[in-house]
Design a protein around this motif. Structure first.
Motif, PDB file in Angstrom:
ATOM      1  N   ALA A  99      -8.854  -1.885   0.374  1.00 38.73           N
ATOM      2  CA  ALA A  99      -9.504  -0.578   0.203  1.00 38.73           C
ATOM      3  C   ALA A  99      -8.467   0.539   0.148  1.00 38.73           C
ATOM      4  CB  ALA A  99     -10.494  -0.333   1.346  1.00 38.73           C
ATOM      5  N   ALA A 100      -7.488   0.475   1.059  1.00 37.15           N
ATOM      6  CA  ALA A 100      -6.439   1.498   1.069  1.00 37.15           C
ATOM      7  C   ALA A 100      -5.646   1.441  -0.234  1.00 37.15           C
ATOM      8  CB  ALA A 100      -5.515   1.302   2.270  1.00 37.15           C
ATOM      9  N   PHE A 132      -5.488   7.538  -6.762  1.00 41.15           N
ATOM     10  CA  PHE A 132      -4.714   8.783  -6.804  1.00 41.15           C
ATOM     11  C   PHE A 132      -3.415   8.661  -7.609  1.00 41.15           C
ATOM     12  CE2 PHE A 132      -7.445   9.944  -3.202  1.00 41.15           C
ATOM     13  CZ  PHE A 132      -7.749  11.245  -3.537  1.00 41.15           C
ATOM     14  N   GLN A 173     -14.040   0.873   4.774  1.00 39.50           N
ATOM     15  CA  GLN A 173     -14.402   2.261   4.459  1.00 39.50           C
ATOM     16  C   GLN A 173     -13.567   3.244   5.283  1.00 39.50           C
ATOM     17  OE1 GLN A 173     -18.668   1.627   4.814  1.00 39.50           O
ATOM     18  NE2 GLN A 173     -18.909   1.920   2.607  1.00 39.50           N
ATOM     19  N   ALA A 181     -10.500   2.673   6.024  1.00 35.22           N
ATOM     20  CA  ALA A 181      -9.194   2.655   5.351  1.00 35.22           C
ATOM     21  C   ALA A 181      -9.209   3.527   4.099  1.00 35.22           C
ATOM     22  CB  ALA A 181      -8.809   1.218   4.999  1.00 35.22           C
ATOM     23  N   ALA A 182     -10.289   3.394   3.305  1.00 37.51           N
ATOM     24  CA  ALA A 182     -10.395   4.203   2.090  1.00 37.51           C
ATOM     25  C   ALA A 182     -10.457   5.687   2.459  1.00 37.51           C
ATOM     26  CB  ALA A 182     -11.640   3.793   1.291  1.00 37.51           C
ATOM     27  N   MET A 210      -7.009   6.968   3.491  1.00 38.51           N
ATOM     28  CA  MET A 210      -6.135   7.186   2.334  1.00 38.51           C
ATOM     29  C   MET A 210      -6.582   8.423   1.552  1.00 38.51           C
ATOM     30  SD  MET A 210      -3.364   6.172   0.889  1.00 38.51           S
ATOM     31  CE  MET A 210      -2.923   4.450   1.207  1.00 38.51           C
ATOM     32  N   ALA A 211      -7.881   8.637   1.443  1.00 40.11           N
ATOM     33  CA  ALA A 211      -8.378   9.852   0.777  1.00 40.11           C
ATOM     34  C   ALA A 211      -7.911  11.093   1.547  1.00 40.11           C
ATOM     35  CB  ALA A 211      -9.902   9.816   0.664  1.00 40.11           C
ATOM     36  N   THR A 223      -2.186   0.484   6.969  1.00 41.02           N
ATOM     37  CA  THR A 223      -2.665   0.941   5.667  1.00 41.02           C
ATOM     38  C   THR A 223      -1.831   2.101   5.129  1.00 41.02           C
ATOM     39  OG1 THR A 223      -4.265   2.361   6.812  1.00 41.02           O
ATOM     40  CG2 THR A 223      -5.071   0.228   6.018  1.00 41.02           C
ATOM     41  N   ALA A 224      -0.625   2.251   5.660  1.00 34.69           N
ATOM     42  CA  ALA A 224       0.300   3.293   5.167  1.00 34.69           C
ATOM     43  C   ALA A 224      -0.322   4.688   5.229  1.00 34.69           C
ATOM     44  CB  ALA A 224       0.763   2.961   3.738  1.00 34.69           C
ATOM     45  N   MET A 274      -7.676   2.952  -3.118  1.00 35.61           N
ATOM     46  CA  MET A 274      -7.678   4.419  -3.066  1.00 35.61           C
ATOM     47  C   MET A 274      -6.309   4.974  -3.465  1.00 35.61           C
ATOM     48  SD  MET A 274      -9.624   7.032  -2.669  1.00 35.61           S
ATOM     49  CE  MET A 274     -11.114   6.731  -1.695  1.00 35.61           C
ATOM     50  N   VAL A 332       0.846  -1.192   0.000  1.00 39.26           N
ATOM     51  CA  VAL A 332       0.000   0.000   0.000  1.00 39.26           C
ATOM     52  C   VAL A 332       0.894   1.260   0.000  1.00 39.26           C
ATOM     53  CG1 VAL A 332      -1.746   1.318   1.260  1.00 39.26           C
ATOM     54  CG2 VAL A 332      -1.876  -1.179   1.216  1.00 39.26           C
ATOM     55  N   THR A 387     -16.291   2.001  -1.670  1.00 36.64           N
ATOM     56  CA  THR A 387     -15.159   2.809  -1.204  1.00 36.64           C
ATOM     57  C   THR A 387     -14.828   3.943  -2.176  1.00 36.64           C
ATOM     58  OG1 THR A 387     -13.659   1.187  -2.220  1.00 36.64           O
ATOM     59  CG2 THR A 387     -14.074   0.957   0.138  1.00 36.64           C
ATOM     60  N   ALA A 388     -15.786   4.279  -3.045  1.00 37.47           N
ATOM     61  CA  ALA A 388     -15.595   5.402  -3.973  1.00 37.47           C
ATOM     62  C   ALA A 388     -14.353   5.229  -4.841  1.00 37.47           C
ATOM     63  CB  ALA A 388     -15.554   6.729  -3.208  1.00 37.47           C
ATOM     64  N   ARG A 420     -12.477  12.119  -1.211  1.00 32.50           N
ATOM     65  CA  ARG A 420     -11.685  11.773  -2.396  1.00 32.50           C
ATOM     66  C   ARG A 420     -11.647  12.953  -3.375  1.00 32.50           C
ATOM     67  NH1 ARG A 420     -14.835   8.272  -6.538  1.00 32.50           N
ATOM     68  NH2 ARG A 420     -15.335  10.370  -7.231  1.00 32.50           N
ATOM     69  N   VAL A 442     -16.644   8.956   1.809  1.00 29.43           N
ATOM     70  CA  VAL A 442     -15.330   8.663   1.206  1.00 29.43           C
ATOM     71  C   VAL A 442     -15.188   9.419  -0.113  1.00 29.43           C
ATOM     72  CG1 VAL A 442     -13.818   6.866   0.287  1.00 29.43           C
ATOM     73  CG2 VAL A 442     -15.228   6.378   2.295  1.00 29.43           C
ATOM     74  N   PHE A 499      -9.553  -4.097   4.512  1.00 33.35           N
ATOM     75  CA  PHE A 499      -9.152  -2.707   4.745  1.00 33.35           C
ATOM     76  C   PHE A 499      -7.869  -2.376   3.999  1.00 33.35           C
ATOM     77  CE2 PHE A 499      -7.460  -5.024   8.459  1.00 33.35           C
ATOM     78  CZ  PHE A 499      -6.140  -4.600   8.490  1.00 33.35           C
ATOM     79  N   ARG A 547       1.076   4.234  -2.641  1.00 28.24           N
ATOM     80  CA  ARG A 547       0.803   5.574  -2.110  1.00 28.24           C
ATOM     81  C   ARG A 547       1.878   6.550  -2.564  1.00 28.24           C
ATOM     82  NH1 ARG A 547       2.521   6.275   3.890  1.00 28.24           N
ATOM     83  NH2 ARG A 547       4.409   6.883   2.781  1.00 28.24           N
ATOM     84  N   PHE A 587      -5.214  11.211   3.390  1.00 27.25           N
ATOM     85  CA  PHE A 587      -3.769  11.314   3.130  1.00 27.25           C
ATOM     86  C   PHE A 587      -3.524  12.174   1.885  1.00 27.25           C
ATOM     87  CE2 PHE A 587       0.009  10.090   0.829  1.00 27.25           C
ATOM     88  CZ  PHE A 587       0.986  10.125   1.801  1.00 27.25           C
ATOM     89  N   PHE A 588      -4.308  11.944   0.831  1.00 27.41           N
ATOM     90  CA  PHE A 588      -4.072  12.666  -0.416  1.00 27.41           C
ATOM     91  C   PHE A 588      -4.715  14.046  -0.444  1.00 27.41           C
ATOM     92  CE2 PHE A 588      -2.935   8.431  -1.997  1.00 27.41           C
ATOM     93  CZ  PHE A 588      -1.793   8.737  -2.718  1.00 27.41           C
ATOM     94  N   GLN A 589      -5.890  14.194   0.162  1.00 29.41           N
ATOM     95  CA  GLN A 589      -6.623  15.465   0.030  1.00 29.41           C
ATOM     96  C   GLN A 589      -6.506  16.370   1.246  1.00 29.41           C
ATOM     97  OE1 GLN A 589      -7.649  16.551  -2.673  1.00 29.41           O
ATOM     98  NE2 GLN A 589      -8.618  15.005  -3.963  1.00 29.41           N
TER      99      GLN A 589
END
Lengths: 445, 445
Positions: free
Chosen positions: A53-54, A61, B51, B53-54, B57-58, B185-186, A57, A21, A185-186, B25, B21, A50, A25, B60-62
């Motif tokens: 999912a990570a 990105f 969810q 986790a997702a 991560m979202a 999940t980093a 996502m 992950v 999870t979008a 995102r 999510v 999980f 990332r 993390f990026f946004q």
């Protein structure tokens, strides 16, 4: 000893899932072994959801390279059954569409391809959201069976050369697991994940080549034409790197295709198209996609001969005959094809009147689909084959005040008001004639 | 009726988790209600881990805005017990450090603050990876108890004015759930997630203000000075918007702090510092952080008076006395503080010889920590209090070939070779004297 340590150094050491992950990332590129390990771990339920999912996502990105996506598709394909049609001498081509409102082309193209000497396997999924799927439309034919097992599917492809059934659970099962997770999870709209999903499924069906229809517009889940072009390029590029012939058309989905929406009405329109008749836009799309199929298959060399091949099999009744053969092979009552008047009629038919005079400037196809969905769904979520809309006035048509924008076929008066709200709000009229949209925006090969 | 519908319109309609999510995102900003709903749903185990986790991560990026992060911290705080020290008249200040190699400052600052008239609650977690935590160091004192319940914690704060115990599970439980997920999940290194986690935990301990030490360098999990500055700004800004006084120092962690690493050795160094003695770098850091604490608490008005306050309580023995009181209150054997010679000695002590002459150019503090960890860990993962390294030659020191770079204290000869690899590779010698690193890089208030 030296040889032994060389072998040892080649051995793939399983990384932790969180390392994988983190790698994605940070924009890293997965090796073939890493992707194989990820897909295997999803299949074996060893990778926790999980972390999947990570990872999904992170891929949303950071993307994946063409090489990564090809390996991903290949490994997802190999996670399940891969249909082997190599014993059949004829070329095998699959068709994939991102889904659109009023689209009946698969119903026409599968028998048309078969009539032209091309084997076309079609496994279809349930479409996103509001779109009525090809399977829903076929279900309007009484007694038709759509859940064939793999042996029967291959037998029908051998005998009839085309078959349309629902997605089989043994085909690309990892895609099934991942797709469900992505829905929650979008992470559906990721180019490499869509590309991998499409190719894994379609190439598992035994095809050597793939014709893709990527739709953009208010009736597609892809609202932006540039995104549609990117997806078309992504699938064809990755498909090629998997050594399959691929061609994609980016097509308009900013109004319904054809004149009607609704399962029974659409089957009847498909029968017209199989006779070389029916609405112009659909005739054009069938011709364009049909030409791609026969050229990709190699049964037609030039553009002209491809066009002639397609038109001949529509005009001479052989495509329609194939459709009947296919429906018969799947247990369906073909008397409905011979006599479309047998399809059930709705109790009520009324017009949707134009609120003022002018030109149809835009139609929100998604709104029309939602209106029909509301009108046709019973309590179990099944669609009433008699219900739908017909005689849809398309973009650019001039209308007088009160003139019908469409005819509404319905059985349940209680549902009308709700549906009317959607249908009315789908239309925008303007005093000036708009430029008609281009049906085919781009061809990617 | 009008009033009723007004109330109804204010009611928060629970969104789906996948909508939330998707919103993040796409870079959306969560409302207070949405964040409250997310935190509540994590606490109640209603939001599935995939969810969460997702979403992580979202984020993390946004990222999250200061407002979102403040609400997030507040809600995580309110997800568990919040210690109420408002009945105590003295100012309450907490201290937080991102963790570093050889850092003993918490052991000194808590009793120093208490001696200066400031209440300092300290709940500590297990530090990341290789860093020896404050709790591990305290454990070198025989019989000390670190798992007080909340009632006893408050009693000790009332009586002694300082306490150092392990993170209590009833404090910010959602942070505990989320932190474990993030580790797998980093998604640990996300500024708003770190900020929310720190503030939720620290402000639950009953503090009115917070002094933060953000370390950057090869011995910190933050390798980049700009990231450290960003985190310092993020925590202070969000802390302020939660109406708490906050000040942060960004400090160097590109070599160990002080002269030794290892639990028993570090406790002895802390005792030196509490007497106003010990290595210069640690004396300076204790002074700088101590001054921030007394100024933030309001017990000293000017820089000069803050400096005098800190120096007085170190010189006059009152800080050391408080340390003994604290250790005694937690059941520890204070005779070790009176006579540090009682701490167990290692069987073997040997030098790490300089491979050539020159100046110590860089030290990888992380490598030293890993070497000590390897040397001191028993099979249960406990650290031997006699084991560690001392007399560490710091950056800028000139050495002759064969002269010790440090002294290695160990009990298990079998572990030496592995540890030596880490310790040797931590040092780079160069012919020219390097510029000494700045201990405090930035102050953020």
């Amino acid at each position: 000893m030296a040889q032994k340590s060389l072998l040892a150094s080649r051995k793939f050491i399983k990384p932790s899932f969180s390392y994988l992950v983190e790698k994605k990332r940070d924009g890293g590129e997965f090796s073939e072994e890493e992707i194989r390990y990820i897909v295997d771990s999803i299949l074996d339920k060893e990778m926790p959801e999980f972390q999947m999912a990570a990872l999904a996502m992170a891929i949303f990105f950071q993307g994946m390279s063409a090489q990564e996506t090809a390996t991903f598709a290949e490994e997802m394909m190999l996670s399940g059954e891969v249909i082997d049609l190599s014993k059949l001498a004829k070329p095998k081509i699959a068709k994939y569409s991102t889904g659109g409102v009023g689209d009946k082309t698969t119903l026409v193209l599968a028998p048309l391809a078969a009539a032209s000497g091309v084997i076309m396997p079609c496994m279809n999924g349930v479409d996103e959201n509001f779109v009525i799927s090809t399977l829903d439309k076929l279900s309007a034919i009484p007694k038709i069976e759509l859940d064939a097992d793999l042996k029967d599917f291959v037998k029908q492809l051998t005998d009839v050369n085309c078959a349309i059934i629902q997605q089989h659970p043994e085909i690309a099962p990892v895609d099934g697991i991942l797709y469900e997770l992505r829905q929650n999870t979008a992470t559906i709209p990721s180019l490499p994940l869509i590309t991998g999903s499409v190719l894994a499924k379609k190439l598992s069906e035994g095809a050597e080549g793939l014709v893709i229809d990527v739709k953009w517009g208010n009736g597609s889940y892809i609202k932006d034409v540039e995104q549609a072009k990117q997806l078309a390029r992504s699938i064809t590029r990755v498909g090629r790197s998997m050594k399959r012939r691929c061609v994609a058309l980016v097509t308009d989905m900013n109004q319904p295709l054809g004149d009607c929406v609704g399962t029974g009405l659409e089957i009847q329109e498909a029968i017209q198209l199989l006779k070389g008749e029916g609405p112009e836009d659909l005739q054009e799309l069938v011709l364009k996609l049909g030409m791609e199929i026969v050229r990709l298959a190699g049964v037609a060399g030039s553009t002209l001969s491809a066009k002639q091949t397609v038109q001949r099999h529509l005009k001479d009744g052989s495509a329609l005959e194939k459709f009947k053969e296919m429906v018969a092979a799947q247990g369906g009552d073909t008397s409905y094809i011979d006599d479309p008047e047998k399809f059930p009629k709705a109790k009520y038919i009324r017009k949707l009147p134009a609120p003022k005079r002018g030109y149809v400037h835009t139609i929100n196809a998604g709104m029309i689909a939602r209106g029909v969905q509301m009108l046709a769904s019973n309590k179990k979520g099944k669609l009433d084959p008699a219900v739908g809309v017909s005689e849809i006035k398309k973009v650019g048509t001039q209308v007088k005040q009160g003139e019908p924008l469409m005819m509404i076929h319905y059985n349940d008066e209680a549902k009308l008001d709700g549906a009317l709200e959607y249908l009315r709000s789908a239309y925008r009229l303007a005093p000036k004639r708009p430029n008609p949209p281009d049906l085919v925006v781009e061809r990617v090969a």
